[in-house]
Structure formats: structure tokens, C-alpha cells
Design a protein around this motif. Sequence first.
Motif, PDB file in Angstrom:
ATOM      1  N   GLN A   1       0.832  -1.208   0.000  1.00 63.30           N
ATOM      2  CA  GLN A   1       0.000   0.000   0.000  1.00 63.30           C
ATOM      3  C   GLN A   1       0.871   1.264   0.000  1.00 63.30           C
ATOM      4  O   GLN A   1       0.605   2.211  -0.737  1.00 63.30           O
ATOM      5  CB  GLN A   1      -0.902  -0.015   1.245  1.00 63.30           C
ATOM      6  N   LYS A   2       1.904   1.239   0.799  1.00 64.69           N
ATOM      7  CA  LYS A   2       2.820   2.371   0.878  1.00 64.69           C
ATOM      8  C   LYS A   2       3.432   2.664  -0.496  1.00 64.69           C
ATOM      9  O   LYS A   2       3.544   3.803  -0.922  1.00 64.69           O
ATOM     10  CB  LYS A   2       3.949   1.992   1.851  1.00 64.69           C
ATOM     11  N   PHE A   3       3.827   1.600  -1.150  1.00 59.61           N
ATOM     12  CA  PHE A   3       4.449   1.734  -2.468  1.00 59.61           C
ATOM     13  C   PHE A   3       3.454   2.318  -3.480  1.00 59.61           C
ATOM     14  O   PHE A   3       3.782   3.236  -4.234  1.00 59.61           O
ATOM     15  CB  PHE A   3       4.964   0.364  -2.942  1.00 59.61           C
ATOM     16  N   VAL A   4       2.233   1.801  -3.475  1.00 61.57           N
ATOM     17  CA  VAL A   4       1.227   2.306  -4.421  1.00 61.57           C
ATOM     18  C   VAL A   4       0.987   3.795  -4.162  1.00 61.57           C
ATOM     19  O   VAL A   4       1.004   4.618  -5.089  1.00 61.57           O
ATOM     20  CB  VAL A   4      -0.101   1.515  -4.297  1.00 61.57           C
ATOM     21  N   ASP A   5       0.799   4.165  -2.896  1.00 59.59           N
ATOM     22  CA  ASP A   5       0.505   5.558  -2.571  1.00 59.59           C
ATOM     23  C   ASP A   5       1.661   6.492  -2.959  1.00 59.59           C
ATOM     24  O   ASP A   5       1.430   7.632  -3.346  1.00 59.59           O
ATOM     25  CB  ASP A   5       0.186   5.700  -1.073  1.00 59.59           C
ATOM     26  N   ALA A   6       2.888   6.007  -2.842  1.00 61.94           N
ATOM     27  CA  ALA A   6       4.036   6.849  -3.203  1.00 61.94           C
ATOM     28  C   ALA A   6       4.189   6.951  -4.719  1.00 61.94           C
ATOM     29  O   ALA A   6       4.663   7.962  -5.244  1.00 61.94           O
ATOM     30  CB  ALA A   6       5.314   6.284  -2.585  1.00 61.94           C
ATOM     31  N   THR A   7       3.795   5.902  -5.440  1.00 59.40           N
ATOM     32  CA  THR A   7       4.104   5.827  -6.865  1.00 59.40           C
ATOM     33  C   THR A   7       3.047   6.499  -7.747  1.00 59.40           C
ATOM     34  O   THR A   7       3.378   7.021  -8.811  1.00 59.40           O
ATOM     35  CB  THR A   7       4.310   4.346  -7.274  1.00 59.40           C
ATOM     36  N   VAL A   8       1.792   6.502  -7.285  1.00 56.36           N
ATOM     37  CA  VAL A   8       0.725   7.093  -8.109  1.00 56.36           C
ATOM     38  C   VAL A   8       1.033   8.550  -8.497  1.00 56.36           C
ATOM     39  O   VAL A   8       0.978   8.897  -9.681  1.00 56.36           O
ATOM     40  CB  VAL A   8      -0.647   6.955  -7.407  1.00 56.36           C
ATOM     41  N   PRO A   9       1.403   9.415  -7.542  1.00 56.63           N
ATOM     42  CA  PRO A   9       1.717  10.798  -7.955  1.00 56.63           C
ATOM     43  C   PRO A   9       2.920  10.886  -8.895  1.00 56.63           C
ATOM     44  O   PRO A   9       2.988  11.778  -9.741  1.00 56.63           O
ATOM     45  CB  PRO A   9       2.016  11.516  -6.636  1.00 56.63           C
ATOM     46  N   GLN A  10       3.855   9.954  -8.748  1.00 53.80           N
ATOM     47  CA  GLN A  10       5.027   9.967  -9.642  1.00 53.80           C
ATOM     48  C   GLN A  10       4.599   9.641 -11.071  1.00 53.80           C
ATOM     49  O   GLN A  10       5.097  10.228 -12.027  1.00 53.80           O
ATOM     50  CB  GLN A  10       6.081   8.962  -9.143  1.00 53.80           C
ATOM     51  N   ALA A  11       3.667   8.709 -11.216  1.00 52.98           N
ATOM     52  CA  ALA A  11       3.162   8.366 -12.549  1.00 52.98           C
ATOM     53  C   ALA A  11       2.397   9.547 -13.127  1.00 52.98           C
ATOM     54  O   ALA A  11       2.497   9.860 -14.318  1.00 52.98           O
ATOM     55  CB  ALA A  11       2.267   7.135 -12.471  1.00 52.98           C
ATOM     56  N   LYS A  12       1.633  10.223 -12.276  1.00 49.84           N
ATOM     57  CA  LYS A  12       0.871  11.394 -12.714  1.00 49.84           C
ATOM     58  C   LYS A  12       1.828  12.452 -13.253  1.00 49.84           C
ATOM     59  O   LYS A  12       1.592  13.056 -14.291  1.00 49.84           O
ATOM     60  CB  LYS A  12       0.074  11.953 -11.532  1.00 49.84           C
ATOM     61  N   PHE A  13       2.895  12.675 -12.523  1.00 50.74           N
ATOM     62  CA  PHE A  13       3.873  13.680 -12.935  1.00 50.74           C
ATOM     63  C   PHE A  13       4.473  13.343 -14.301  1.00 50.74           C
ATOM     64  O   PHE A  13       4.765  14.219 -15.103  1.00 50.74           O
ATOM     65  CB  PHE A  13       4.977  13.798 -11.869  1.00 50.74           C
ATOM     66  N   LEU A  14       4.640  12.051 -14.554  1.00 52.65           N
ATOM     67  CA  LEU A  14       5.171  11.619 -15.860  1.00 52.65           C
ATOM     68  C   LEU A  14       4.089  11.668 -16.938  1.00 52.65           C
ATOM     69  O   LEU A  14       4.374  11.509 -18.112  1.00 52.65           O
ATOM     70  CB  LEU A  14       5.685  10.168 -15.767  1.00 52.65           C
ATOM     71  N   ASN A  15       2.846  11.850 -16.467  1.00 51.07           N
ATOM     72  CA  ASN A  15       1.714  11.810 -17.385  1.00 51.07           C
ATOM     73  C   ASN A  15       1.576  10.437 -18.037  1.00 51.07           C
ATOM     74  O   ASN A  15       1.225  10.314 -19.213  1.00 51.07           O
ATOM     75  CB  ASN A  15       1.872  12.914 -18.441  1.00 51.07           C
ATOM     76  N   LEU A  16       1.858   9.411 -17.268  1.00 48.67           N
ATOM     77  CA  LEU A  16       1.685   8.032 -17.731  1.00 48.67           C
ATOM     78  C   LEU A  16       0.546   7.403 -16.930  1.00 48.67           C
ATOM     79  O   LEU A  16       0.267   7.811 -15.806  1.00 48.67           O
ATOM     80  CB  LEU A  16       2.967   7.219 -17.538  1.00 48.67           C
ATOM     81  N   ARG A  17      -0.075   6.387 -17.530  1.00 48.04           N
ATOM     82  CA  ARG A  17      -1.238   5.766 -16.895  1.00 48.04           C
ATOM     83  C   ARG A  17      -0.871   4.430 -16.256  1.00 48.04           C
ATOM     84  O   ARG A  17      -0.328   3.541 -16.927  1.00 48.04           O
ATOM     85  CB  ARG A  17      -2.324   5.555 -17.954  1.00 48.04           C
ATOM     86  N   ILE A  18      -1.159   4.280 -14.974  1.00 46.94           N
ATOM     87  CA  ILE A  18      -0.954   2.989 -14.310  1.00 46.94           C
ATOM     88  C   ILE A  18      -2.034   2.027 -14.802  1.00 46.94           C
ATOM     89  O   ILE A  18      -3.214   2.385 -14.823  1.00 46.94           O
ATOM     90  CB  ILE A  18      -1.000   3.175 -12.772  1.00 46.94           C
ATOM     91  N   PRO A  19      -1.634   0.825 -15.240  1.00 49.98           N
ATOM     92  CA  PRO A  19      -2.588  -0.083 -15.901  1.00 49.98           C
ATOM     93  C   PRO A  19      -3.503  -0.809 -14.917  1.00 49.98           C
ATOM     94  O   PRO A  19      -3.432  -2.027 -14.783  1.00 49.98           O
ATOM     95  CB  PRO A  19      -1.657  -1.071 -16.623  1.00 49.98           C
ATOM     96  N   ASP A  20      -4.347  -0.049 -14.239  1.00 53.56           N
ATOM     97  CA  ASP A  20      -5.265  -0.653 -13.262  1.00 53.56           C
ATOM     98  C   ASP A  20      -6.552   0.179 -13.230  1.00 53.56           C
ATOM     99  O   ASP A  20      -6.556   1.299 -12.707  1.00 53.56           O
ATOM    100  CB  ASP A  20      -4.592  -0.673 -11.873  1.00 53.56           C
ATOM    101  N   ASP A  21      -7.634  -0.371 -13.764  1.00 49.93           N
ATOM    102  CA  ASP A  21      -8.911   0.355 -13.834  1.00 49.93           C
ATOM    103  C   ASP A  21      -9.520   0.567 -12.455  1.00 49.93           C
ATOM    104  O   ASP A  21     -10.376   1.432 -12.273  1.00 49.93           O
ATOM    105  CB  ASP A  21      -9.919  -0.423 -14.705  1.00 49.93           C
ATOM    106  N   ASP A  22      -9.098  -0.231 -11.488  1.00 51.07           N
ATOM    107  CA  ASP A  22      -9.680  -0.123 -10.147  1.00 51.07           C
ATOM    108  C   ASP A  22      -8.895   0.811  -9.232  1.00 51.07           C
ATOM    109  O   ASP A  22      -9.232   0.965  -8.054  1.00 51.07           O
ATOM    110  CB  ASP A  22      -9.743  -1.515  -9.482  1.00 51.07           C
TER     111      ASP A  22
END
Length: 311
Positions: free
Chosen positions: A225-246
Motif C-alpha cells: 500500500q505504501k508503495f502504491v501511494d508513493a508511486t501514483v503521484p510519480q506516474a501522474k507527474f510523468l503523465n503516464l497511466r498505471i494499468p489498473d482500472d480499479d
Amino acid sequence: TDEELEIAFQNKVDAEQRIEPKDWMPDRYRQTLIRQMSQHAHSEIVGMLPEGNWLTRAPSLKRKAVLMAKIQDEGGHGLYLYSATETLGISRDEMYEQLHSGKAKYSSIFNYPTLTWADVGAIGWLVDGAAITNQIALCRCSYGPYARAMVKICKEESFHQRQGYEIMMTMAQGTAEQREMAQDALNRWWWPSLMMFGPNDTNSPQSAQSMKWKIKRQSNDELRQKFVDATVPQAKFLNLRIPDDDLVWNEERKAHDFGEIDWVEFKNVVKGNGLCNRERLKARVDAHDGGKWVRDAALAYANKQKLRAVD
Ligand code: ACO
């Protein structure tokens, strides 16, 4: 009695005192550490292979030098961890034998192929990012040599994570084709990175005892959970989409909800049937066999020095 020794041992752990190699410890504590630390060491060494695949094709001299340094760091982490595991009474030869015979596990993540240069970026960003999340917790592990090894290793992993993210940033801001490569790498590495944290807490046979002994400080799911929460904003900053619809922010939990991991795939990879398991093991066995003459020569030289010292 053993029972009294074990109570004293647990009290020491509960009092946050470190256990050192010569201290009394329950045999199961010793075996658990040998298992986890040797798996960890194997992961570092096998982890050199997917990235090594891109050393000869790095896009510039600078990228090549950085990647080479990073891969050498991983080799150093492996050697460091093998030494720390030896303090528990297992020899390095035994550990190698367990790896080479397929008996020992190593992290599932390194059984996936590196298809493009963007994969080197994704590995640094996601795989090393996940590794740090797990290893920061291990810096406070009850076993002294393991905890101390983790401090230096985490510093280096943090450099690895940044070099990976910087590659992703360059590619995400590059040509349309480069963006596509970056997105494709994220698509392929996201789920395997989440698998690195191991089974769900409800399905993790080793967790309860390892938490009690303070080998593990946080559970598999907490760290994931910690990893997901830290990584989501990093992906946003890259303007890339994490491949998870949920994947969605949960305001109540103040954390991200995310989709279900494909546990069938996880089990298959751990069992040895991932895309690259056979290739990875063969590379390690070949390297070991190919290096035999070096070990023989070093031993012969050491023996000669010993004889000279006697004269
Ligand atoms: N890949 C391969 N095997 C795994 C993985 C994985 N991603 N996750 C769990 N397993 C194995 C466990 O080793 C255990 O095997 P065993 O009982 O046969 O030895 C089994 O699945 C059940 O899992 P858990 O009960 O959750 O086991 P454990 O308490 O050991 O937790 C974890 C697993 C979190 C991986 C722990 O061992 C750990 O923190 N290890 C140290 C970190 C590490 O090894 N990192 C390697 C990758 S990072 C890097 O090298 C850059």
C-alpha cells in the motif's frame, strides 16, 4: 532450559535489543533468517541479469556508465548479504548450491524480460522503488548484521530509483515513440512490481512469526500500500497511466484502492515457470562454472602463500 532461553530471547527482541551472531537464538529464528537473507542475496545477484541485457545497448556513454555502476552496486549488495547470512552458520557454497539447483527462491520480479531501453527506466523506478519500501523496514530488523547491511543498501537503492525515474522522465517527455515505450514498460512492470511484496497478509505463512521476532516490521500488504501511494503521484507527474482500472483514491482510508493481483501468475513465476526463470538460472550456473578456474587459481595462490609463511 531451552524454554527459558527462548523467553529471554523474546524479551530481548521486545525490548528492541539487537540479536548478534554469537547470541543464543532459537533454531527457527536462525533458519528463518537464513531463508529470507539468502533469498534476498540471490535476488540481488540474479537481479543483475535483466539490466545487464542492456549494457551493450545503452543509448549513450553516460547512460552506460550509470547503468554499469548500478549493476555493480547490486553485485555488492549480494556479496554483502551472503556475508551477513554466513554469520548464521551456513556456507556460501551451500547457498550457491541451493540457488543453482533451483531449491532456493529469489524474487519473482527478475523472471521478466527487459524488452526495450524503457524497461531499464521502469526497473529503476518501480522495482528499486518497491525494494526500498521493503528494505527501509528491514533496517530495523532484530538481527544486527542484516539491519546494518540494509542501511548502506538503501542509500544505494535510492540512487538507483532516481536514475530509473530520470530515464522515465526523459522518455515520457521525448518523441511520441519514446512516450509509447515508457507507457509500455509501465504496463508490463506495474503488476510484477506489486507482486514483489509477496502474498496478501491472509495468505502469508511466514509473516506472523517473522513479525513477532521483529524480522519483519510491516506486513506485505502494508508495504505494498505504501508503495502504491508513493508511486501514483510519480506516474501522474510523468503523465503516464498505471494499468489498473480499479485504482482510485479512497478518501476515507486516505490511501489508494487498487485491483487484484493475478496470484496464479505469481505462483507460477515463484514455482519456476515464469518467462525467464530457466534462462536466469542457466546464466548463474554458467557464470559459476565459468569462474571455477579463477576460484581454483585463487585457492592455489592462497595455499602457496600459507606454505611460504610457514618457511
Ligand atoms: N518472489 C519470490 N518468492 C516470494 C515472493 C516474491 N516476490 N514473495 C514471497 N515469496 C515467497 C517467500 O519467500 C516464502 O517462501 P518460503 O516460505 O518457501 O521461503 C513464500 O513466498 C511465502 O511468503 P511469505 O510468507 O510472505 O514470506 P516472507 O515472510 O519471507 O515475506 C518477503 C516475503 C516480503 C519477500 C520477505 O522475504 C522479504 O522482505 N525479503 C527480503 C527482501 C527481498 O528479498 N527483496 C528481494 C527483491 S529486491 C532486490 O533484490 C532489488
